[in-house]
Design a protein around this motif. Structure first.
Motif, PDB file in Angstrom:
ATOM      1  N   LYS A 322     -14.858  -9.152  -8.732  1.00 56.09           N
ATOM      2  CA  LYS A 322     -14.120  -8.876  -7.489  1.00 56.09           C
ATOM      3  C   LYS A 322     -13.864 -10.178  -6.743  1.00 56.09           C
ATOM      4  O   LYS A 322     -14.505 -11.199  -7.019  1.00 56.09           O
ATOM      5  N   GLY A 323     -12.933 -10.112  -5.787  1.00 56.06           N
ATOM      6  CA  GLY A 323     -12.618 -11.283  -4.984  1.00 56.06           C
ATOM      7  C   GLY A 323     -13.733 -11.579  -3.995  1.00 56.06           C
ATOM      8  O   GLY A 323     -14.210 -10.674  -3.298  1.00 56.06           O
ATOM      9  N   ILE A 324     -14.167 -12.841  -3.955  1.00 52.88           N
ATOM     10  CA  ILE A 324     -15.217 -13.268  -3.022  1.00 52.88           C
ATOM     11  C   ILE A 324     -14.766 -14.537  -2.315  1.00 52.88           C
ATOM     12  O   ILE A 324     -13.887 -15.254  -2.806  1.00 52.88           O
ATOM     13  N   GLY A 325     -15.375 -14.820  -1.172  1.00 50.91           N
ATOM     14  CA  GLY A 325     -15.015 -16.048  -0.487  1.00 50.91           C
ATOM     15  C   GLY A 325     -15.942 -16.399   0.650  1.00 50.91           C
ATOM     16  O   GLY A 325     -16.840 -15.625   1.032  1.00 50.91           O
ATOM     17  N   LEU A 326     -15.728 -17.598   1.189  1.00 55.18           N
ATOM     18  CA  LEU A 326     -16.407 -18.086   2.382  1.00 55.18           C
ATOM     19  C   LEU A 326     -15.340 -18.427   3.414  1.00 55.18           C
ATOM     20  O   LEU A 326     -14.218 -18.803   3.042  1.00 55.18           O
ATOM     21  N   GLY A 327     -15.678 -18.312   4.684  1.00 56.01           N
ATOM     22  CA  GLY A 327     -14.731 -18.690   5.718  1.00 56.01           C
ATOM     23  C   GLY A 327     -15.381 -18.697   7.084  1.00 56.01           C
ATOM     24  O   GLY A 327     -16.478 -18.146   7.268  1.00 56.01           O
ATOM     25  N   TYR A 328     -14.722 -19.343   8.025  1.00 54.81           N
ATOM     26  CA  TYR A 328     -15.232 -19.414   9.389  1.00 54.81           C
ATOM     27  C   TYR A 328     -14.603 -18.338  10.253  1.00 54.81           C
ATOM     28  O   TYR A 328     -13.380 -18.166  10.237  1.00 54.81           O
ATOM     29  N   VAL A 329     -15.452 -17.620  10.995  1.00 54.76           N
ATOM     30  CA  VAL A 329     -14.990 -16.595  11.944  1.00 54.76           C
ATOM     31  C   VAL A 329     -15.805 -16.718  13.235  1.00 54.76           C
ATOM     32  O   VAL A 329     -16.914 -17.262  13.214  1.00 54.76           O
ATOM     33  N   PRO A 330     -15.282 -16.197  14.366  1.00 52.70           N
ATOM     34  CA  PRO A 330     -16.106 -16.152  15.582  1.00 52.70           C
ATOM     35  C   PRO A 330     -17.393 -15.365  15.314  1.00 52.70           C
ATOM     36  O   PRO A 330     -17.396 -14.431  14.501  1.00 52.70           O
ATOM     37  N   VAL A 331     -18.476 -15.766  15.998  1.00 50.10           N
ATOM     38  CA  VAL A 331     -19.800 -15.176  15.758  1.00 50.10           C
ATOM     39  C   VAL A 331     -19.782 -13.645  15.855  1.00 50.10           C
ATOM     40  O   VAL A 331     -20.494 -12.971  15.100  1.00 50.10           O
ATOM     41  N   ILE A 332     -18.941 -13.082  16.737  1.00 47.92           N
ATOM     42  CA  ILE A 332     -18.917 -11.611  16.888  1.00 47.92           C
ATOM     43  C   ILE A 332     -18.484 -10.886  15.613  1.00 47.92           C
ATOM     44  O   ILE A 332     -18.752  -9.706  15.438  1.00 47.92           O
ATOM     45  N   PHE A 333     -17.818 -11.594  14.710  1.00 51.06           N
ATOM     46  CA  PHE A 333     -17.391 -10.976  13.432  1.00 51.06           C
ATOM     47  C   PHE A 333     -18.347 -11.301  12.284  1.00 51.06           C
ATOM     48  O   PHE A 333     -18.075 -10.948  11.139  1.00 51.06           O
ATOM     49  N   SER A 334     -19.467 -12.004  12.592  1.00 49.00           N
ATOM     50  CA  SER A 334     -20.276 -12.577  11.507  1.00 49.00           C
ATOM     51  C   SER A 334     -21.425 -11.692  11.023  1.00 49.00           C
ATOM     52  O   SER A 334     -22.109 -12.041  10.069  1.00 49.00           O
ATOM     53  N   GLU A 335     -21.638 -10.558  11.657  1.00 51.38           N
ATOM     54  CA  GLU A 335     -22.745  -9.680  11.247  1.00 51.38           C
ATOM     55  C   GLU A 335     -22.514  -9.136   9.836  1.00 51.38           C
ATOM     56  O   GLU A 335     -21.390  -8.799   9.468  1.00 51.38           O
ATOM     57  N   ILE A 336     -23.609  -9.026   9.062  1.00 51.64           N
ATOM     58  CA  ILE A 336     -23.529  -8.425   7.727  1.00 51.64           C
ATOM     59  C   ILE A 336     -22.979  -7.003   7.866  1.00 51.64           C
ATOM     60  O   ILE A 336     -23.423  -6.240   8.724  1.00 51.64           O
ATOM     61  N   GLY A 337     -22.007  -6.666   7.052  1.00 50.70           N
ATOM     62  CA  GLY A 337     -21.400  -5.334   7.111  1.00 50.70           C
ATOM     63  C   GLY A 337     -20.144  -5.272   7.964  1.00 50.70           C
ATOM     64  O   GLY A 337     -19.411  -4.275   7.920  1.00 50.70           O
ATOM     65  N   SER A 338     -19.885  -6.342   8.751  1.00 51.08           N
ATOM     66  CA  SER A 338     -18.664  -6.379   9.569  1.00 51.08           C
ATOM     67  C   SER A 338     -17.430  -6.345   8.679  1.00 51.08           C
ATOM     68  O   SER A 338     -17.447  -6.853   7.553  1.00 51.08           O
ATOM     69  N   LYS A 339     -16.355  -5.747   9.205  1.00 48.52           N
ATOM     70  CA  LYS A 339     -15.099  -5.651   8.453  1.00 48.52           C
ATOM     71  C   LYS A 339     -14.109  -6.689   8.967  1.00 48.52           C
ATOM     72  O   LYS A 339     -13.928  -6.854  10.182  1.00 48.52           O
ATOM     73  N   ILE A 340     -13.487  -7.403   8.033  1.00 46.61           N
ATOM     74  CA  ILE A 340     -12.416  -8.351   8.348  1.00 46.61           C
ATOM     75  C   ILE A 340     -11.280  -8.086   7.364  1.00 46.61           C
ATOM     76  O   ILE A 340     -11.397  -7.217   6.479  1.00 46.61           O
ATOM     77  N   ASN A 341     -10.195  -8.824   7.490  1.00 47.71           N
ATOM     78  CA  ASN A 341      -9.082  -8.724   6.540  1.00 47.71           C
ATOM     79  C   ASN A 341      -8.650 -10.116   6.113  1.00 47.71           C
ATOM     80  O   ASN A 341      -8.643 -11.043   6.930  1.00 47.71           O
ATOM     81  N   ILE A 342      -8.305 -10.235   4.852  1.00 49.72           N
ATOM     82  CA  ILE A 342      -7.808 -11.506   4.330  1.00 49.72           C
ATOM     83  C   ILE A 342      -6.298 -11.360   4.096  1.00 49.72           C
ATOM     84  O   ILE A 342      -5.871 -10.445   3.388  1.00 49.72           O
TER      85      ILE A 342
END
Length: 361
Positions: A322-342
């Motif tokens: 599967k697709g994996i990655g690293l990236g910088y986000v504001p701390v409020i989005f950094s919790e394990i389980g948080s949802k983001i979009n690429i």
């Protein structure tokens, strides 16, 4: 374009060669997935002779290293290595590196190929106050990484040292592959165990040949830089120039564990303040919830399509499929389980923040 002592050997093996950090380097031989799986399940050998090596010696060697690195090098004993970074004066990172204690008053610093000149200048500037002896031996030394779960067994016939007794981030200066003295270091950038062998340029062809010969019964293969990148990314190891650089702080990059305030070092006061406040953004690991491949510099967006960050490293994980990655986000989005979009072309592909490493072994 510089060549390593093994460039001709790689070309004869049919490697696909690419420019990397000013060197002509093998990116792959048979293909990234085959080479990746060889290291995860067996044993592979990389030529990483493009890396830089500095010898720091003399009564003030430790004092200089303590000043320019973030980790506490006073904890090193002979035969031990330490991961560290060179903080700059503005909150960022000059480079990440490994510090080896070779002898009392003698240390080896192993730095990234693309930063050799920059690191040398940075350390030299601080050395005016310490006057340690500095030697750049990068051009004279080669480095092979023999990585994978079968590395110990496959290489044991090449040395009188018990390889299984060398702990992670420890090393021996010993006989190896017909040489009287090589550094055999239980380090690497893959997360699958193994060793890194430091020797002189004129010795490396002999070592390479003997390593391939000794490893033949264990299915050893030469491995290129493409698989090195997928392997390190599955572990969440930072790549300088992608995940860390002159503008990323150790705390943003989750490298607080190598930042020790038991001593005074470059920009330590400002970094201590940042630690107390907490960084505003963090380097996170994510897995895509749908098909897609995240790439360096792709936008990270929230549920409304607003840009909140950037992908620093991304790939299709050969081990996870599967697709994996690293990236910088504001701390409020950094919790394990948080949802983001690429943002992959015109589509915002959903992803989930996960705990490192991606590959659990």
């Amino acid at each position: 374009m510089k060549n390593t002592a093994l460039t001709q050997t790689h070309e004869q093996l049919g490697a696909k060669m690419v420019p990397f950090a000013g060197y002509n380097m093998p990116v792959s031989y048979e293909g990234v997935t085959i080479e990746h799986e060889t290291v995860r399940n067996g044993v592979g050998v990389f030529d990483v002779s493009h890396m830089g090596e500095f010898l720091i010696s003399g009564p003030n060697a430790l004092a200089l290293i303590q000043k320019v690195t973030s980790n506490d090098a006073s904890k090193l004993t002979i035969g031990k290595a330490q991961y560290s970074c060179l903080p700059n004066e503005t909150g960022g990172i000059v480079d990440d590196l490994i510090v080896y204690k070779l002898k009392e008053e003698q240390y080896l610093l192993v730095v990234n190929a693309s930063n050799i000149a920059k690191d040398w200048e940075h350390i030299s500037n601080y050395n005016t106050a310490f006057n340690a002896e500095m030697r750049d031996i990068s051009e004279n030394y080669s480095l092979l990484a023999i990585q994978g779960p079968k590395a110990v067994e496959a290489m044991q016939s090449l040395t009188s040292v018990d390889l299984s007794a060398i702990k992670f981030y420890h090393f021996e200066v010993a006989d190896f592959a017909g040489l009287d003295h090589a550094i055999i270091s239980a380090t690497g950038y893959t997360g699958s165990g193994g060793f890194e062998i430091y020797c002189k340029n004129e010795e490396v062809k002999q070592v390479w040949d003997k390593v391939l010969e000794a490893g033949a019964d264990f299915g050893i293969k030469p491995v290129g830089l493409a698989a090195r990148d997928t392997l390190r990314l599955e572990m969440g190891y930072c790549l300088y120039g992608n995940d860390i650089n002159d503008t990323t702080s150790p705390f943003e990059a989750c490298l607080g564990w190598i930042t020790k305030f038991t001593k005074d070092f470059v920009n330590s006061e400002a970094l201590a303040d940042e630690k107390a406040r907490g960084p505003e953004r963090k380097l996170v690991a994510f897995e895509l919830d749908e098909r897609g491949i995240p790439r360096h510099d792709y936008d990270i967006v929230d549920g409304q399509g607003k840009k909140i960050g950037i992908v620093t490293s991304g790939t299709m994980s050969p081990s996870l499929g599967k697709g994996i990655g690293l990236g910088y986000v504001p701390v409020i989005f950094s919790e394990i389980g948080s949802k983001i979009n690429i943002q992959i072309r015109k589509k915002a592909v959903p992803a989930t923040i996960v705990k490192l490493p991606f590959y659990k072994g």
